[in-house]
Design a protein around this motif. Structure first.
Motif, PDB file in Angstrom:
ATOM      1  N   THR A 112       0.841  -1.195   0.000  1.00 15.86           N
ATOM      2  CA  THR A 112       0.000   0.000   0.000  1.00 15.86           C
ATOM      3  C   THR A 112       0.877   1.246   0.000  1.00 15.86           C
ATOM      4  OG1 THR A 112      -1.804  -1.091   1.171  1.00 15.86           O
ATOM      5  CG2 THR A 112      -1.757   1.297   1.271  1.00 15.86           C
ATOM      6  N   LEU A 113       0.541   2.183  -0.868  1.00 16.17           N
ATOM      7  CA  LEU A 113       1.254   3.459  -0.955  1.00 16.17           C
ATOM      8  C   LEU A 113       0.407   4.553  -0.305  1.00 16.17           C
ATOM      9  CD1 LEU A 113       3.558   5.274  -2.189  1.00 16.17           C
ATOM     10  CD2 LEU A 113       2.031   5.588  -4.163  1.00 16.17           C
ATOM     11  N   LEU A 114       1.060   5.424   0.449  1.00 15.09           N
ATOM     12  CA  LEU A 114       0.407   6.582   1.057  1.00 15.09           C
ATOM     13  C   LEU A 114       0.896   7.843   0.351  1.00 15.09           C
ATOM     14  CD1 LEU A 114      -1.433   7.597   3.403  1.00 15.09           C
ATOM     15  CD2 LEU A 114       0.668   7.888   4.749  1.00 15.09           C
ATOM     16  N   ILE A 115      -0.021   8.546  -0.312  1.00 19.17           N
ATOM     17  CA  ILE A 115       0.307   9.836  -0.922  1.00 19.17           C
ATOM     18  C   ILE A 115      -0.110  10.938   0.044  1.00 19.17           C
ATOM     19  CG2 ILE A 115      -0.054  11.383  -2.880  1.00 19.17           C
ATOM     20  CD1 ILE A 115      -0.892   9.026  -4.560  1.00 19.17           C
ATOM     21  N   VAL A 116       0.803  11.830   0.353  1.00 19.80           N
ATOM     22  CA  VAL A 116       0.519  12.943   1.258  1.00 19.80           C
ATOM     23  C   VAL A 116       0.739  14.246   0.494  1.00 19.80           C
ATOM     24  CG1 VAL A 116       1.101  14.088   3.428  1.00 19.80           C
ATOM     25  CG2 VAL A 116       1.243  11.590   3.256  1.00 19.80           C
ATOM     26  N   VAL A 117      -0.333  15.041   0.387  1.00 18.72           N
ATOM     27  CA  VAL A 117      -0.251  16.335  -0.306  1.00 18.72           C
ATOM     28  C   VAL A 117      -0.414  17.438   0.732  1.00 18.72           C
ATOM     29  CG1 VAL A 117      -1.179  17.773  -2.149  1.00 18.72           C
ATOM     30  CG2 VAL A 117      -1.278  15.280  -2.353  1.00 18.72           C
ATOM     31  N   PRO A 118       0.667  18.098   1.137  1.00 16.32           N
ATOM     32  CA  PRO A 118       0.558  19.172   2.136  1.00 16.32           C
ATOM     33  C   PRO A 118      -0.245  20.352   1.602  1.00 16.32           C
ATOM     34  CG  PRO A 118       2.833  18.392   1.913  1.00 16.32           C
ATOM     35  CD  PRO A 118       2.065  17.828   0.768  1.00 16.32           C
ATOM     36  N   ALA A 178       8.175   7.544 -10.944  1.00 23.81           N
ATOM     37  CA  ALA A 178       8.401   6.111 -11.163  1.00 23.81           C
ATOM     38  C   ALA A 178       8.789   5.500  -9.821  1.00 23.81           C
ATOM     39  CB  ALA A 178       9.508   5.903 -12.195  1.00 23.81           C
ATOM     40  N   LEU A 179       7.805   5.009  -9.086  1.00 26.97           N
ATOM     41  CA  LEU A 179       8.023   4.510  -7.738  1.00 26.97           C
ATOM     42  C   LEU A 179       8.288   3.012  -7.745  1.00 26.97           C
ATOM     43  CD1 LEU A 179       5.130   6.443  -5.955  1.00 26.97           C
ATOM     44  CD2 LEU A 179       7.461   7.216  -6.434  1.00 26.97           C
ATOM     45  N   THR A 180       9.027   2.550  -6.755  1.00 26.82           N
ATOM     46  CA  THR A 180       9.287   1.124  -6.604  1.00 26.82           C
ATOM     47  C   THR A 180       8.344   0.543  -5.559  1.00 26.82           C
ATOM     48  OG1 THR A 180      10.915   1.399  -4.826  1.00 26.82           O
ATOM     49  CG2 THR A 180      11.722   1.604  -7.097  1.00 26.82           C
ATOM     50  N   VAL A 181       8.269  -0.769  -5.487  1.00 20.13           N
ATOM     51  CA  VAL A 181       7.362  -1.411  -4.523  1.00 20.13           C
ATOM     52  C   VAL A 181       7.798  -1.150  -3.085  1.00 20.13           C
ATOM     53  CG1 VAL A 181       6.563  -3.209  -6.088  1.00 20.13           C
ATOM     54  CG2 VAL A 181       8.651  -3.572  -4.762  1.00 20.13           C
ATOM     55  N   GLU A 182       9.049  -0.747  -2.895  1.00 14.94           N
ATOM     56  CA  GLU A 182       9.525  -0.444  -1.547  1.00 14.94           C
ATOM     57  C   GLU A 182       9.037   0.916  -1.045  1.00 14.94           C
ATOM     58  OE1 GLU A 182      11.657  -1.610  -3.905  1.00 14.94           O
ATOM     59  OE2 GLU A 182      11.698  -3.664  -3.096  1.00 14.94           O
ATOM     60  N   THR A 183       8.593   1.776  -1.941  1.00 14.80           N
ATOM     61  CA  THR A 183       8.148   3.113  -1.542  1.00 14.80           C
ATOM     62  C   THR A 183       6.902   3.014  -0.675  1.00 14.80           C
ATOM     63  OG1 THR A 183       8.978   4.015  -3.637  1.00 14.80           O
ATOM     64  CG2 THR A 183       7.501   5.410  -2.350  1.00 14.80           C
ATOM     65  N   GLN A 184       6.929   3.673   0.470  1.00 10.99           N
ATOM     66  CA  GLN A 184       5.789   3.684   1.383  1.00 10.99           C
ATOM     67  C   GLN A 184       5.018   4.995   1.348  1.00 10.99           C
ATOM     68  OE1 GLN A 184       8.604   2.551   4.638  1.00 10.99           O
ATOM     69  NE2 GLN A 184       6.937   1.173   5.271  1.00 10.99           N
ATOM     70  N   VAL A 185       5.745   6.093   1.194  1.00  8.10           N
ATOM     71  CA  VAL A 185       5.134   7.425   1.207  1.00  8.10           C
ATOM     72  C   VAL A 185       5.610   8.214  -0.009  1.00  8.10           C
ATOM     73  CG1 VAL A 185       4.925   9.618   2.454  1.00  8.10           C
ATOM     74  CG2 VAL A 185       4.985   7.458   3.730  1.00  8.10           C
ATOM     75  N   TRP A 186       4.663   8.846  -0.683  1.00  2.62           N
ATOM     76  CA  TRP A 186       4.986   9.733  -1.803  1.00  2.62           C
ATOM     77  C   TRP A 186       4.461  11.117  -1.456  1.00  2.62           C
ATOM     78  CZ3 TRP A 186       2.399  10.532  -7.133  1.00  2.62           C
ATOM     79  CH2 TRP A 186       3.336  11.002  -8.052  1.00  2.62           C
ATOM     80  N   VAL A 187       5.346  12.101  -1.363  1.00  8.90           N
ATOM     81  CA  VAL A 187       4.952  13.465  -1.025  1.00  8.90           C
ATOM     82  C   VAL A 187       4.550  14.185  -2.303  1.00  8.90           C
ATOM     83  CG1 VAL A 187       5.668  15.665  -0.018  1.00  8.90           C
ATOM     84  CG2 VAL A 187       6.505  13.505   0.960  1.00  8.90           C
TER      85      VAL A 187
END
Length: 442
Positions: free
Chosen positions: A280-286, A314-323
């Motif tokens: 699961t990826l968490l995208i956080v938009v401040p 281009a994110l990898t499966v290890e990415t947990q948070v994308w700002v």
């Protein structure tokens, strides 16, 4: 000048150095706050000719504070220009640089050419000398303020200048109503300068009456339901999602005040207890651009695998948070997600408008502090498209449950889209109220 306004003006004048210091300090992270200071403290007439336009047609002045208000106002702006004809013109003012940038992007066609139909500037602070120059420069006959923008000097001077003044998309929470009662000596004279209030709901209308408004009042609904989704941005979000291998993507909309720290901690606890859906990826938009670096640092310090939009998509499966450290791409972030949490709703900050998320069929999670959008939040929950949570841990737990139930998730998505469709139409209702004011000048 009334004694109440005199006291207010004296206090405001003494605060001018503080306002300058505030803008300068904010400019350390968001440099646009250091631009156009003359507009804020002296009025745009200091920088331009005696009038905003040479056209003899009707002129509308519309104030949209920041991004959300600007997005909601633009469809009304376009409808008014269509109704009034080729000679009509608009002055659109803002308070934040992001609001100004959004307006420039959405109204690019009206800003172009040797004879633009729209000009932008910052609304001056509520100082008599700045208001006087600003109002003379606009040449407007009709002034529109949005939601809760009630400035005593500005309203009094606008009426003295002969403008018809309207508060559109007006809302008044119970909390704001109590504050208005407390400062009735200042609020009631300001309300008395309004010729019309276009309230979002019956509850808002009743609260305005209870705090002393005695003028014309209609319920038009929320303009924010009529927003147009930028299909190019939505397509970009779908493109991101197709290129990723995440099973779930969750979005946090307009986070602020370091609430991400508690969110990331809850995320880590759920992951450690294996209560978080795998991959699961968490995208956080401040909410504020000057916090982009801060949010990235918070995630990094907690040991999360974090990336940022400005560097890579281009994110990898290890990415947990994308700002989501970009402007004007909320539609893309929503399109890439499965569900969303409203920032500022789990702390007493008023929450965030969920309509843009629902318009793309995404269910929303909301904390107990949605007081700036209390009516919408209540209706969303009743519809089954909104879920109330009491903590960040509860959000992660309930979002995990919803994500695991495909049938329930699909239904919530359908209900979210239906909710927005059911409440559209405020733009036309507001336009009709404006056109019905009874004066050819407006």
């Amino acid at each position: 000048m009334q004694l109440s306004r005199l006291v207010y003006t004296l206090v405001g004048s003494l605060l001018v150095p503080c306002l300058m210091a505030y803008l300068w300090l904010r400019g350390r992270r968001a440099t646009a706050y250091r631009d156009h200071w003359l507009e804020r403290f002296w009025g745009p007439a200091a920088l331009a000719g005696s009038r905003a336009f040479d056209s003899a047609g009707p002129v509308l002045w519309l104030h949209a504070v920041s991004v959300g208000e600007t997005q909601a106002a633009v469809p009304l702006l376009r409808a008014w220009l269509d109704a009034k004809g080729a000679q009509a013109r608009v002055v659109m003012t803002h308070t934040t640089p992001t609001g100004r940038q959004t307006g420039a992007s959405l109204c690019e066609d009206f800003l172009a050419g040797p004879d633009p139909r729209l000009v932008q500037c910052y609304l001056p602070y509520d100082l008599p000398w700045a208001n006087r120059r600003f109002l003379k420069w606009t040449g407007a006959q009709l002034g529109l303020l949005m939601e809760t923008e009630l400035w005593p000097n500005l309203l009094a001077q606008a009426k003295q200048a002969g403008l018809t003044m309207v508060l559109i998309n007006a809302r008044l929470s119970a909390r704001s109503a109590r504050q208005m009662h407390r400062f009735a000596w200042l609020a009631r004279p300001a309300l008395a300068q309004l010729d019309l209030i276009c309230a979002q709901t019956q509850d808002d209308a009743r609260r305005f009456q209870r705090v002393g408004y005695k003028g014309q009042l209609v319920v038009t609904g929320s303009l924010k339901f009529d927003l147009s989704i930028d299909e190019s941005k939505s397509a970009l979000g779908r493109q991101w999602r197709w290129g990723w291998s995440f099973a779930q993507v969750w979005l946090v909309v307009s986070s602020r005040d370091d609430e991400e720290q508690d969110l990331f901690a809850a995320w880590q606890r759920a992951a450690a207890a294996r209560r978080l859906p795998e991959n699961t990826l968490l995208i956080v938009v401040p909410r504020h651009p000057e916090r982009f670096d801060r949010v990235f640092q918070l995630a990094s310090q907690l040991g999360l695998q974090v990336a940022r939009r400005s560097v890579s998509q281009a994110l990898t499966v290890e990415t947990q948070v994308w700002v989501g450290d970009s402007l004007g791409e909320m539609a893309a972030y929503v399109a890439a997600s499965d569900l969303a949490l409203m920032g500022g709703s789990l702390k007493p900050l008023g929450g965030q408008n969920p309509i843009e998320v629902c318009a793309q069929g995404r269910p929303v999670f909301m904390g107990p502090h949605m007081f700036n959008f209390h009516q919408i939040a209540r209706l969303l929950k009743e519809k089954g498209a909104g879920v109330g949570v009491g903590s960040y841990d509860a959000f992660v737990e309930q979002a995990s449950q919803l994500a695991a139930d495909g049938q329930r998730l699909a239904l919530a998505r359908e209900q979210a889209s239906a909710f927005v469709i059911e409440h559209r139409g405020a733009t036309q209702r507001t336009l009709q109220a404006l056109l019905g004011l009874g004066s050819s000048r407006v």
